[in-house]
Design an enzyme around this catalytic site. Structure first.
Site, PDB file in Angstrom:
ATOM      1  N   GLU A  38      52.240 -16.326 -41.835  1.00 32.24           N
ATOM      2  CA  GLU A  38      52.832 -16.410 -43.011  1.00 32.24           C
ATOM      3  C   GLU A  38      53.298 -15.184 -43.713  1.00 32.24           C
ATOM      4  O   GLU A  38      52.451 -14.073 -43.192  1.00 32.24           O
ATOM      5  CB  GLU A  38      51.678 -16.931 -43.928  1.00 32.24           C
ATOM      6  CG  GLU A  38      51.412 -18.594 -43.570  1.00 32.24           C
ATOM      7  CD  GLU A  38      52.074 -19.551 -44.023  1.00 32.24           C
ATOM      8  OE1 GLU A  38      53.012 -19.334 -44.881  1.00 32.24           O
ATOM      9  OE2 GLU A  38      52.146 -20.736 -43.692  1.00 32.24           O
ATOM     10  N   HIS A  56      45.601 -33.130 -56.072  1.00 33.11           N
ATOM     11  CA  HIS A  56      45.373 -34.613 -55.606  1.00 33.11           C
ATOM     12  C   HIS A  56      46.194 -34.890 -54.501  1.00 33.11           C
ATOM     13  O   HIS A  56      46.158 -36.304 -54.014  1.00 33.11           O
ATOM     14  CB  HIS A  56      45.679 -35.611 -56.802  1.00 33.11           C
ATOM     15  CG  HIS A  56      45.332 -35.189 -58.055  1.00 33.11           C
ATOM     16  ND1 HIS A  56      43.813 -35.689 -58.438  1.00 33.11           N
ATOM     17  CD2 HIS A  56      45.513 -34.810 -59.298  1.00 33.11           C
ATOM     18  CE1 HIS A  56      43.550 -35.414 -59.709  1.00 33.11           C
ATOM     19  NE2 HIS A  56      44.521 -34.736 -60.104  1.00 33.11           N
ATOM     20  N   GLU A  88      45.200 -30.556 -39.068  1.00 34.05           N
ATOM     21  CA  GLU A  88      44.861 -29.024 -38.531  1.00 34.05           C
ATOM     22  C   GLU A  88      44.032 -28.340 -39.292  1.00 34.05           C
ATOM     23  O   GLU A  88      43.714 -28.651 -40.371  1.00 34.05           O
ATOM     24  CB  GLU A  88      46.357 -28.311 -38.834  1.00 34.05           C
ATOM     25  CG  GLU A  88      46.158 -26.915 -38.461  1.00 34.05           C
ATOM     26  CD  GLU A  88      47.519 -26.269 -38.912  1.00 34.05           C
ATOM     27  OE1 GLU A  88      47.794 -24.796 -38.725  1.00 34.05           O
ATOM     28  OE2 GLU A  88      48.666 -26.829 -39.245  1.00 34.05           O
ATOM     29  N   ILE A  91      41.191 -21.150 -40.868  1.00 33.92           N
ATOM     30  CA  ILE A  91      40.246 -20.422 -41.333  1.00 33.92           C
ATOM     31  C   ILE A  91      40.503 -18.786 -41.844  1.00 33.92           C
ATOM     32  O   ILE A  91      41.285 -18.433 -40.761  1.00 33.92           O
ATOM     33  CB  ILE A  91      38.709 -20.346 -40.715  1.00 33.92           C
ATOM     34  CG1 ILE A  91      37.681 -19.946 -41.427  1.00 33.92           C
ATOM     35  CG2 ILE A  91      39.017 -20.009 -39.195  1.00 33.92           C
ATOM     36  CD1 ILE A  91      36.515 -20.269 -40.880  1.00 33.92           C
ATOM     37  N   ILE A  93      38.082 -15.436 -42.713  1.00 35.66           N
ATOM     38  CA  ILE A  93      36.937 -14.755 -43.340  1.00 35.66           C
ATOM     39  C   ILE A  93      37.287 -13.416 -43.767  1.00 35.66           C
ATOM     40  O   ILE A  93      38.249 -12.660 -43.155  1.00 35.66           O
ATOM     41  CB  ILE A  93      35.896 -14.834 -42.232  1.00 35.66           C
ATOM     42  CG1 ILE A  93      35.595 -16.013 -41.568  1.00 35.66           C
ATOM     43  CG2 ILE A  93      34.714 -14.002 -42.660  1.00 35.66           C
ATOM     44  CD1 ILE A  93      35.010 -17.027 -42.620  1.00 35.66           C
ATOM     45  N   GLY A  99      32.736 -11.200 -38.038  1.00 42.40           N
ATOM     46  CA  GLY A  99      31.684 -10.871 -37.076  1.00 42.40           C
ATOM     47  C   GLY A  99      30.390 -11.277 -37.361  1.00 42.40           C
ATOM     48  O   GLY A  99      29.471 -10.643 -36.439  1.00 42.40           O
ATOM     49  N   LYS A 100      30.087 -11.807 -38.300  1.00 35.71           N
ATOM     50  CA  LYS A 100      28.596 -12.131 -38.836  1.00 35.71           C
ATOM     51  C   LYS A 100      28.372 -13.487 -38.443  1.00 35.71           C
ATOM     52  O   LYS A 100      27.325 -14.112 -39.079  1.00 35.71           O
ATOM     53  CB  LYS A 100      28.378 -11.845 -40.220  1.00 35.71           C
ATOM     54  CG  LYS A 100      28.600 -10.219 -40.268  1.00 35.71           C
ATOM     55  CD  LYS A 100      28.254  -9.632 -41.663  1.00 35.71           C
ATOM     56  CE  LYS A 100      28.438  -8.310 -41.830  1.00 35.71           C
ATOM     57  NZ  LYS A 100      28.315  -7.820 -42.906  1.00 35.71           N
ATOM     58  N   GLY A 101      29.063 -14.278 -38.010  1.00 39.16           N
ATOM     59  CA  GLY A 101      28.954 -15.899 -37.712  1.00 39.16           C
ATOM     60  C   GLY A 101      29.488 -16.906 -38.812  1.00 39.16           C
ATOM     61  O   GLY A 101      29.315 -18.104 -38.540  1.00 39.16           O
ATOM     62  N   TYR A 138      36.710 -20.733 -31.080  1.00 37.80           N
ATOM     63  CA  TYR A 138      37.381 -22.104 -30.901  1.00 37.80           C
ATOM     64  C   TYR A 138      36.956 -22.777 -29.513  1.00 37.80           C
ATOM     65  O   TYR A 138      36.405 -24.002 -29.750  1.00 37.80           O
ATOM     66  CB  TYR A 138      38.685 -22.189 -31.015  1.00 37.80           C
ATOM     67  CG  TYR A 138      39.606 -21.281 -32.442  1.00 37.80           C
ATOM     68  CD1 TYR A 138      38.895 -21.546 -33.579  1.00 37.80           C
ATOM     69  CD2 TYR A 138      40.642 -20.942 -32.511  1.00 37.80           C
ATOM     70  CE1 TYR A 138      39.328 -21.014 -34.698  1.00 37.80           C
ATOM     71  CE2 TYR A 138      41.227 -20.234 -33.567  1.00 37.80           C
ATOM     72  CZ  TYR A 138      40.571 -20.366 -34.493  1.00 37.80           C
ATOM     73  OH  TYR A 138      41.363 -19.789 -35.953  1.00 37.80           O
TER      74      TYR A 138
END
Length: 190
Positions: A38, A56, A88, A91, A93, A99-101, A138
């Site tokens: 993007e 909505h 789809e 995500i 973070i 790197g912390k789960g 993934y």
């Protein structure tokens, strides 16, 4: 949505208007938006307008990832198709939490929601083939590479190949059953 109870106090909840400042910061970071293919450009007014327009909308679910009320990132179910039962998943973070789960836990929660609440048949995603940590997560969750799309996205001044990855509800259920059996010590008899 679901509160995960293990070593962290991470929880997933619906995106609220009060979260838009954090989303605005994410949406304007070039290195982050490159991962979503993007343009890193969006005003807060535009984001607020989009939020109002889609509040909505049944074709998407947007969730905030938090730990101890601290914003960690977002997980989204997009392009929810109630005829073909597909969606789809995406995500992000934010920096200090990578790197912390969190990604694996939040993705698992998002996939659980897609399959067990929305009754999706398949969850899919797109990922830059050069983003090895994401591909690893993934695959660990059971997603499989279904194809490589050449020069699919333009980001960071060049075209990028991407993997199209997916997981079926039946595959996910089998993986979950295997994990439960390992935890309880139950193994199939051949």
């Amino acid at each position: 949505m679901t509160t995960l109870t293990n070593e962290t106090t991470m929880r997933i909840r619906a995106l609220e208007r009060t979260d838009l400042r954090n989303i605005h910061i994410i949406n304007n970071k070039a290195e982050t938006m490159r991962l979503w293919f993007e343009e890193p450009y969006e005003s807060l007014d535009e984001l607020t307008s989009l939020y109002d327009k889609h509040i909505h909308d049944n074709t998407e679910r947007r969730f905030v990832i938090e730990d101890n009320d601290t914003f960690v990132g977002i997980v989204e179910l997009m392009s929810i198709d109630y005829i073909h039962r597909t969606c789809e998943i995406q995500i992000i973070i934010i920096g200090g939490f990578s790197g912390k789960g969190y990604a694996q836990k939040a993705l698992k929660t998002g996939v659980d929601y897609a399959f067990n609440t929305l009754n999706m048949h398949k969850v899919y995603l797109w990922v830059d083939i050069d983003t090895a940590p994401a591909v690893h997560i993934y695959k660990k969750l059971g997603f499989k590479i279904e194809g490589t799309i050449k020069e699919q996205f333009f980001a960071g001044g060049k075209y990028h190949d991407s993997y199209f990855m997916g997981i079926l509800k039946s595959e996910y259920a089998q993986k979950e059953k295997t994990l439960r059996n390992k935890k309880t010590g139950i193994f199939p008899v051949f």
